[in-house]
Structures are given as structure tokens and as C-alpha cells.
Design a protein around this motif. Sequence first.
Motif, PDB file in Angstrom:
ATOM      1  N   ARG A 103       0.831  -1.210   0.000  1.00  0.00           N
ATOM      2  CA  ARG A 103       0.000   0.000   0.000  1.00  0.00           C
ATOM      3  C   ARG A 103       0.859   1.250   0.000  1.00  0.00           C
ATOM      4  O   ARG A 103       0.574   2.221  -0.713  1.00  0.00           O
ATOM      5  N   VAL A 106       2.295   1.685  -3.519  1.00  0.00           N
ATOM      6  CA  VAL A 106       1.260   2.160  -4.442  1.00  0.00           C
ATOM      7  C   VAL A 106       1.030   3.654  -4.242  1.00  0.00           C
ATOM      8  O   VAL A 106       0.990   4.433  -5.210  1.00  0.00           O
ATOM      9  N   LEU A 110       1.623   6.647  -7.016  1.00  0.00           N
ATOM     10  CA  LEU A 110       0.529   7.518  -7.456  1.00  0.00           C
ATOM     11  C   LEU A 110       0.810   8.978  -7.112  1.00  0.00           C
ATOM     12  O   LEU A 110       0.395   9.884  -7.854  1.00  0.00           O
ATOM     13  N   VAL A 126       3.360   3.233 -12.900  1.00  0.00           N
ATOM     14  CA  VAL A 126       2.807   2.422 -11.809  1.00  0.00           C
ATOM     15  C   VAL A 126       2.830   0.926 -12.119  1.00  0.00           C
ATOM     16  O   VAL A 126       3.367   0.130 -11.337  1.00  0.00           O
ATOM     17  N   ALA A 127       2.262   0.528 -13.255  1.00  0.00           N
ATOM     18  CA  ALA A 127       2.064  -0.899 -13.526  1.00  0.00           C
ATOM     19  C   ALA A 127       3.364  -1.678 -13.553  1.00  0.00           C
ATOM     20  O   ALA A 127       3.434  -2.802 -13.036  1.00  0.00           O
ATOM     21  N   LEU A 130       5.637  -1.115  -9.695  1.00  0.00           N
ATOM     22  CA  LEU A 130       5.103  -1.695  -8.460  1.00  0.00           C
ATOM     23  C   LEU A 130       5.468  -3.169  -8.291  1.00  0.00           C
ATOM     24  O   LEU A 130       6.078  -3.538  -7.284  1.00  0.00           O
ATOM     25  N   ILE A 226      -2.286  -5.544 -14.096  1.00  0.00           N
ATOM     26  CA  ILE A 226      -2.606  -4.180 -13.655  1.00  0.00           C
ATOM     27  C   ILE A 226      -3.037  -3.332 -14.847  1.00  0.00           C
ATOM     28  O   ILE A 226      -4.050  -2.618 -14.800  1.00  0.00           O
ATOM     29  N   GLU A 341      -1.311  -7.230  -4.520  1.00  0.00           N
ATOM     30  CA  GLU A 341      -0.875  -6.100  -5.339  1.00  0.00           C
ATOM     31  C   GLU A 341      -2.039  -5.512  -6.139  1.00  0.00           C
ATOM     32  O   GLU A 341      -2.233  -4.283  -6.175  1.00  0.00           O
ATOM     33  N   GLU A 344      -4.598  -3.659  -3.860  1.00  0.00           N
ATOM     34  CA  GLU A 344      -4.124  -2.362  -3.378  1.00  0.00           C
ATOM     35  C   GLU A 344      -4.088  -1.318  -4.486  1.00  0.00           C
ATOM     36  O   GLU A 344      -4.402  -0.147  -4.255  1.00  0.00           O
ATOM     37  N   VAL A 345      -3.720  -1.721  -5.695  1.00  0.00           N
ATOM     38  CA  VAL A 345      -3.707  -0.768  -6.808  1.00  0.00           C
ATOM     39  C   VAL A 345      -5.113  -0.236  -7.078  1.00  0.00           C
ATOM     40  O   VAL A 345      -5.337   0.991  -7.146  1.00  0.00           O
TER      41      VAL A 345
END
Length: 395
Positions: A103, A106, A110, A126-127, A130, A226, A341, A344-345
Motif C-alpha cells: 500500500r 502504491v 501515485l 505504476v504498472a 510496483l 494491472i 498487489e 491495493e492498486v
Amino acid sequence: MRRVGYDGSGGSTMTVKRVPTPAGDLAWLVTDYDQVKSLLADRRLGRSHPDPANAPRFTDSAILGKPNQGTMEEEYEAHAWMRRSLAPSFSARHMESMRPRVRQLVDGLLDELVKQDQPANFHEAVAFPLPVLVICELLGVPFEDRARFREWSEAASLINDEQKSLAGLGQLFAYMGQLVERRKAEPGDDVISRLIESSSAGQEEKIAQLSAGLLFAGHETTVAAIDRGVMLLSLNPGQWDSLRKDPSGISDAVEEILRLPAPTKAQVNEAGLPRYALADLDVDGVHIPAGDLVMLGIEQANHDEERFPEPAVFARRESNPHLTFGFGPRFCVGAPLARVELTEVFLALTTRFDTFELAVGIDELSPREDQLVGGVMDLPVRWKVRAETGRQLLT
């Protein structure tokens, strides 16, 4: 009556049929949900072959393209050792204990994303980072080496260039071998160090190969999932609005993201998870001789209309027993981590943004068609930040 499977275009197809593999050799494709589920746990199917040099090829990739060397018994022993060695580190309980760290990662990614001009590339922001950050911390791999092993992983995953694939996999193995030696000298609180500690002397190569597989699978597949989730929610704004109002449905949405193929695909492929028949077997009235290649159609099984009503629709389902992670003794050891994962995303996205969507049409995205795992090259997105996040309501 013989049941039928989904062919991706609204029609039906026989549940077992002879088709060419992506490499051009012939294989048996099984598409029925119950048959695929049963065969996933069937010990008469495996990755070994009595004559590997002349076995049918799945792809030209060094990963899953050809059968493994060794006997059926050696394959079972190696698989049992792998499951036994990884069970403590990849248990659902241990993965759940990592949720606060995931978390945190993430939220940090972000935070950086929203500083960028819109549209921004979600894939790179991000994708991709992470899952790499998470698997690096878990295994004990330096994150600063990500550009190197990303290049090797993408080369190893090529389905149409055997030499480049072999070279990439070789470099990945060599890198992990060096890291194993470093962890022997300086152990840490990580999976590789624990594998060394729990293994007998002389198993360093075995540990390096296992660790390379974990590094590859631990980020490539989750990155694609993701990206796929962002695409699916962007194409289904009603689902986005529902999750934004009631984040308790995130887990159900994640299972649907795992079940569905990427919307960049025109139809479900006539391919599947490759396995070799280790003995003669009969599937739905079709005789499959020992040594033949069998492709277990996971995507097709996940579209079985009898198991998933309106299978092409993204929906909140009361029951979603998809086979994306497999079934039985070969059930994916990384499934609990992937679920943490993904949850949380999408929890962060739906509680942090009023809108979050693709900035281009699906047909403008560039699928990675030469990659075993698939996915997209880039994912341009735009967003509107929510005035107040709802995350505090869930903690």
C-alpha cells in the motif's frame, strides 16, 4: 452430449481439437472448463518429454517453448522441492503481512503520477515499477538493477526468436547465480537467503534458476494484469462508479480482471498452457498418445458459458472460480501476492480519483504480441483527483 467452449467470437467449438501451436507444430487444445480443471491436476501431464529434441514446440521462447530435460520422476521431485522451499515465503498469511508495504509503494507511485502532465503513461509510472519493487524486496534483488533484468526478461519472453530468448534467459540465470553467491556471503531477510539456508550444499544453480523464474513471473504477469484492469474499468465506467461508491467490491473486481483477457485482443487465442502427455490418455472421447503436446485453454475455460454466464461481460459475480492461477498441485505459488498487489492498486485508484481512464482508444494501444505474457507497450491515462479519499473508511 459433448459440451462446447467459447471461441471468442460468439460461436462454439469442440472441447478437444487438433490445432497448430504459435510455433507451427500440432497440439491438442482443450477448452471445456471441467476438462481443463481436471487436467491441470492430472499427473499424466507435465513439462518433461521422453524425446525433447523431437517434441512438438509451443513457441520459440526459451520459457515454455519446449519440454524440460529429465524424466517424469525428476520433474515431480523438482516440483515438490520448489513448493516445499517456497511455501513459508509465499503463504497467504505472509503475503497478507506485506499489504501495508505494498500500500505504501502504491501510494508513493501515485503521488509521483499525479505530478505529471496529463496524459501520463500509467504502464511506466505504476504498472511496471510496483510489481518490480515488491518482488525485488521479497527476493533480495537490488531495485537499481531493474533496467538490466527487464531487458533480459523481455528477451527471454520473445515467442518468435529462439536465439534472443535463450540469450536473455541465460543472462538472467547468470545474474541470479551471482546474486546467490553474494547472498551466501552476506545473507539478508529475503527469499534467496532463506532458500540458501534451507538447502544443502551444491544446490546453488538450482536456487539461481528458481529465483530467476520467480523474478520473471513475479513482475511480468502482474504488470500485464494491472494494465488490463485499468483498460477494463475504463471501458466499463459503470463498474468504476460502483467501486468508487462502494470499495468493498474491489476483491470481486480483481477476480474479474484476472478472469478476462486484455480488451486489446480481438478474440481468445487458440492456444493455452502447454503440457506434454506423459502417458496415453482420453479426453472427452479423444485419444491423446503419450508424447503429444496438450494446450490447456485457460482463457477459453474462463469463458465457459455454463460456469460464467455472459462470459465476455465485466461483472460483479457471486461465484468466480476462474483458472487463471491454475488448479491442484501446480496452483500458482504467487497467487496470494498478485491478489494483494492488484487489490491495493485498484483500491487506491477508486478511492483516490473521481475519474481515471484511458486517454486513447483501445485500438490505439500497442499490444506486446511477440511476448509470452502479452500486455501493452504503453498505457496513456488521464484522471481527476478526488477531493477527499475514502481510504480512511477502509482502515
